[in-house]
Every structure is written in C-alpha cells, then in structure tokens.
Motif scaffolding. Structure first.
Motif, short mmCIF file in Angstrom:
data_model
loop_
_atom_site.label_atom_id
_atom_site.label_comp_id
_atom_site.label_asym_id
_atom_site.label_seq_id
_atom_site.Cartn_x
_atom_site.Cartn_y
_atom_site.Cartn_z
N ASP A 209 -13.43 1.06 5.87
CA ASP A 209 -13.27 -0.12 6.88
C ASP A 209 -12.42 -1.24 6.35
O ASP A 209 -12.89 -1.75 5.21
N ALA A 210 -11.12 -1.89 6.83
CA ALA A 210 -10.59 -2.76 6.41
C ALA A 210 -10.33 -3.88 7.67
O ALA A 210 -10.23 -3.54 8.88
N TYR A 211 -10.15 -4.99 7.10
CA TYR A 211 -9.58 -6.08 8.16
C TYR A 211 -8.53 -6.66 7.55
O TYR A 211 -8.68 -7.27 6.34
N GLY A 212 -7.48 -6.97 8.28
CA GLY A 212 -6.21 -7.51 8.02
C GLY A 212 -6.41 -9.10 8.05
O GLY A 212 -7.07 -9.78 8.90
N LEU A 213 -5.99 -9.86 6.99
CA LEU A 213 -6.15 -11.18 6.94
C LEU A 213 -4.56 -11.69 6.90
O LEU A 213 -3.85 -11.57 6.01
N ILE A 214 -4.39 -12.77 7.76
CA ILE A 214 -3.01 -13.61 7.41
C ILE A 214 -3.39 -15.03 7.63
O ILE A 214 -3.87 -15.59 8.62
N THR A 215 -2.64 -16.00 6.72
CA THR A 215 -2.87 -17.47 6.89
C THR A 215 -1.40 -17.72 6.94
O THR A 215 -0.55 -17.30 6.35
N LEU B 19 -9.18 -7.53 3.65
CA LEU B 19 -10.85 -7.67 3.59
C LEU B 19 -11.34 -6.04 3.45
O LEU B 19 -11.36 -5.47 4.45
N ARG B 20 -11.78 -5.37 2.48
CA ARG B 20 -12.50 -4.16 2.20
C ARG B 20 -13.63 -4.08 1.48
O ARG B 20 -13.77 -4.43 0.51
N GLY B 21 -14.73 -3.81 2.57
CA GLY B 21 -16.13 -3.87 1.87
C GLY B 21 -16.20 -5.30 1.42
O GLY B 21 -16.42 -6.20 2.42
N LYS B 22 -16.51 -5.75 0.24
CA LYS B 22 -17.14 -7.19 0.05
C LYS B 22 -15.86 -7.65 -0.75
O LYS B 22 -15.75 -8.87 -1.05
#
Length: 415
Positions: free
Chosen positions: A138-144, A155-158
């Motif tokens: 499970d992964a979340y994409g992050l964009i600033t 963000l993958r796991g911790k």
C-alpha cells in the motif's frame, strides 16, 4: 489482505536468519509448495532428486544433500495436506565447522498464499518469494508545491521515500506598470505553467506504475500558498491520478521536511495509516513518561514482570531490538542460569562456563532464543496487544535510542 505487525515481524526475523546461512557447496534445499498443491507430487519429486543426488562426486556434499532431502521428506509427512497458504521449507547443514553435519529444518507457513512452485539446491536459501511478502504494497503519493519548488514522495508503510525534488526560476511579481509589466506577467505565467507541467510529468511517472499494480491508495497535495490549488485545478496530473486525490493540506515547508510535515498534517485524511498510528503511539508513550502517570513501563526486566502479572495492555517492540536469552543448564544437578545478551556474545557466554558452579560437573547444555519472540508470546498469552515499532520514523528512532526499543502501556499501575 491485512496481516498483523507481529506476523510480518516474525517472518522478517526468519528471513534474516535464513539469509545468513551459507552452505559449503550447493547443498541447501529450498522448497516452495503453493496453496492447494498435491503433496504427493512434491514427495515424488524429492525422491527423484534423492536418486540424482547419489551421483554427486564430493562425498561431504553428497552426504549433506541426501541428509537434507531425507529430512525434507520426513517433515512433509507431518502434513495431511498442504497448509492453507502453502509452505516454504528450507533444509540443510548449518554447521560452520568443516566435516561436522548439523542438518536443520526451517518450515514457514507464510501469512499470505505462496504463488510459486520451486525446488532448488544451492549454496544459499531462496528467500525472494518471502521477501516479496514483506514488501509493503500500500502506497500514498505525496506532492508539495510552491512557486519555485516542488517535492514528490511516496509514503509506503511507515517510510517516506523521496522521489523528486524540483526547482524552477519563475520570477517574482513586478511592481512596475504599463505594457512591459503585462509582457513580464505573461512570461511569468508561461514559466509557472511549464513548471507545473514538469511537476505533473514527474508525478505521473512516479504514481502511474503504482496505480497499475493496485498499490496506490491515494494522493495528498500540500503547500504554503495558493499554488497547490492552481496545480490541482490545472490539467497537469493524469486524469486517473486525479481520481485518487484524498485532500489538499496547508504546510509551511518544502523538500523532504515538507513531505514529513504533509504526512503529519494529513493525519485525519490518512487516519489508520501505519506511520500516523505509530507516531501517535510513541507520542502517547512519551506523554505518559513526562507526566509520570505510572501507566507505562520500560526495560526488559520490568516488562517481563508486568507481563507475568497480566498488567500489560500494549507491548511495544522496536524492529531494531535484537537481544537474546542465553541459558546454561547442568544436566547432573539441574542448576541453571539465564542471561540477556547480544547474539554476538553467545560464544563467550558458553566459554565462560567450563563446569557447574554448584556440583562441578562439566555436563552442561546451552540454549538461546530471541527475547522479542518470548515477550510477544507472553503478551499474546495474557491477551495484550503487540505493536512493532519501525526505525523508519523519527519517533521510532527516538524510541529505540532512548529505551532500547522496548516499552509497554499498562492496564493498571504497578506498586
């Protein structure tokens, strides 16, 4: 499929142990049996391999391979049918002494189905299929995003992985008026558009493969000003990725620190995500410590005592915790002693006992086991929760360094 952190922790420990083992020749047997596969076919293959192995020229290699295959077939007889998730079996001589045979069987029923049918006799065990299970999917994409800077992460796991750090030379707003100011503004808008387009291309490149594999759970966008909204409203991200946007968050920083701030500020969006849960857990632990509430404890001796009393609500163990329990036992009079030491000190522990200090007998036996596994078992038997704390977060690192990676929340105060 969701698995408990203890299942993954135990599997990770077993994989690490298997990877350290080296055969003197191609004499270590790895066997993967998929879920639902006929064990009779596996036994037939092992019998055929046994026949072939009798032709090995090296006497010691032949002896070790035949011994491993015999032990593998003996172990398979323990199963009436293939376990629900299949079976991973590793058999071979683990002795580091030349000419000494110590054939061990490592049987693993994994937390998710084995999807590969494999037999291999090699100098090392084949652990890649198990390592793939350990990989957090499970992964979340992050964009600033801000005017001149953008950061893309996952963000993958911790763990937060930095993918891209982008910079532009978009000029600031002009204070002059007239035609030159309008022309300047058009150039500025064009450069901003090109920068946003570049951000989108890099984000598409990073996130689309995750989407195709079904691993991308969502995307969170952050930034200090209105630029993030401009990026979101523009046609920069792939339309399928746009559907995955979970929220937009105001943050103060960019770069790698900005990604960490984004995850922290988006905790309501992420809710039960592991990194957020872990951060809150350790922050609660430190808060109890600072207020001296008496509702936490730390240190192996103290935690072992609390577990024996059934006073532990949640046991916290760091991934980095690696101490073992070493035991010496006198087979003549029954005297024994236990110590908690590092794995690397076990040989010195053995050498320090030449004879029983009680009766003088040299008939001594030695054992060792991991403290973490013992404490986890005690916790499960007492109905306590177990949380494995990673080293991927700042809080996890702090917990490991300050407390050795061992702590517990209590059900009641201990006096």
């Amino acid at each position: 499929m969701s698995h408990t952190s203890t299942e993954m922790y135990e599997l990770k420990k077993k994989v690490e142990e298997l990877k350290k083992i080296r055969g003197r020749a191609t004499e270590l047997v790895s066997l993967y049996v998929p879920a639902g596969y006929d064990l009779n076919k596996v036994m037939q293959q092992l019998r055929e391999e046994y026949g072939t192995a009798q032709n090995i020229k090296s006497k010691s290699t032949r002896k070790n391979v035949l011994g491993a295959l015999e032990r593998a077939m003996q172990h398979l007889k323990l199963y009436k049918q293939t376990p629900e998730n299949g079976l991973a079996l590793f058999v071979g001589n683990v002795s580091e002494q030349e000419g000494v045979s110590d054939i061990r069987v490592f049987a693993i029923i994994p937390p998710e189905p084995v999807n590969v049918r494999l037999y291999r006799c090699d100098q090392t065990f084949v652990t890649e299929p198990l390592e793939e299970m350990l990989r957090v999917k499970d992964a979340y994409g992050l964009i600033t995003v801000e005017k001149n800077d953008a950061t893309i992460g996952i963000l993958r796991g911790k763990k937060i992985e930095l993918v891209d750090d982008l910079h532009s030379t978009v000029p600031g707003k002009t204070r002059a008026g007239g035609q030159s100011a309008r022309r300047y503004e058009r150039i500025r808008e064009q450069e901003t558009h090109e920068f946003m387009k570049r951000i989108g291309e890099h984000a598409n490149e990073a996130f689309l493969p995750l989407l195709e594999k079904g691993e991308l759970k969502g995307i969170i966008i952050g930034g200090p000003g209105p630029t993030k909204e401009d990026f979101l409203e523009g046609d920069y991200l792939h339309h399928e990725l746009k559907k995955k946007i979970l929220g937009v968050v105001d943050i103060s920083y960019s770069g790698e620190y900005g990604l960490r701030e984004l995850v922290e500020k988006a905790s309501d969006i992420l809710k039960e995500h592991e990194a957020v849960k872990e951060r809150k857990l350790i922050q609660d632990f430190f808060r109890h410590l600072a207020k001296d509430t008496g509702m936490i404890t730390y240190g192996e001796k103290e935690i072992r005592h609390a577990l024996m009393l059934g006073a532990v609500d949640t046991l916290l163990i760091s991934e980095g915790y690696d101490l073992i329990r070493a035991k010496v036992h006198c087979n003549a009079c029954g005297w024994e002693e236990l110590k908690t030491i590092h794995e690397s000190d076990f040989d010195a522990f053995r050498k320090s006992y030449q004879a029983c200090p009680k009766c003088g007998s040299q008939n001594l036996s030695f054992e060792k086991w991991e403290v973490a596994e013992e404490l986890i078992k005690m916790a499960e038997e007492s109905g306590a929760n177990v949380e494995i704390i990673s080293l991927d977060t700042e809080e996890g690192q702090q917990f490991y360094k300050a407390f050795g990676g061992l702590g517990a929340f209590l059900r009641y105060k201990l006096h």
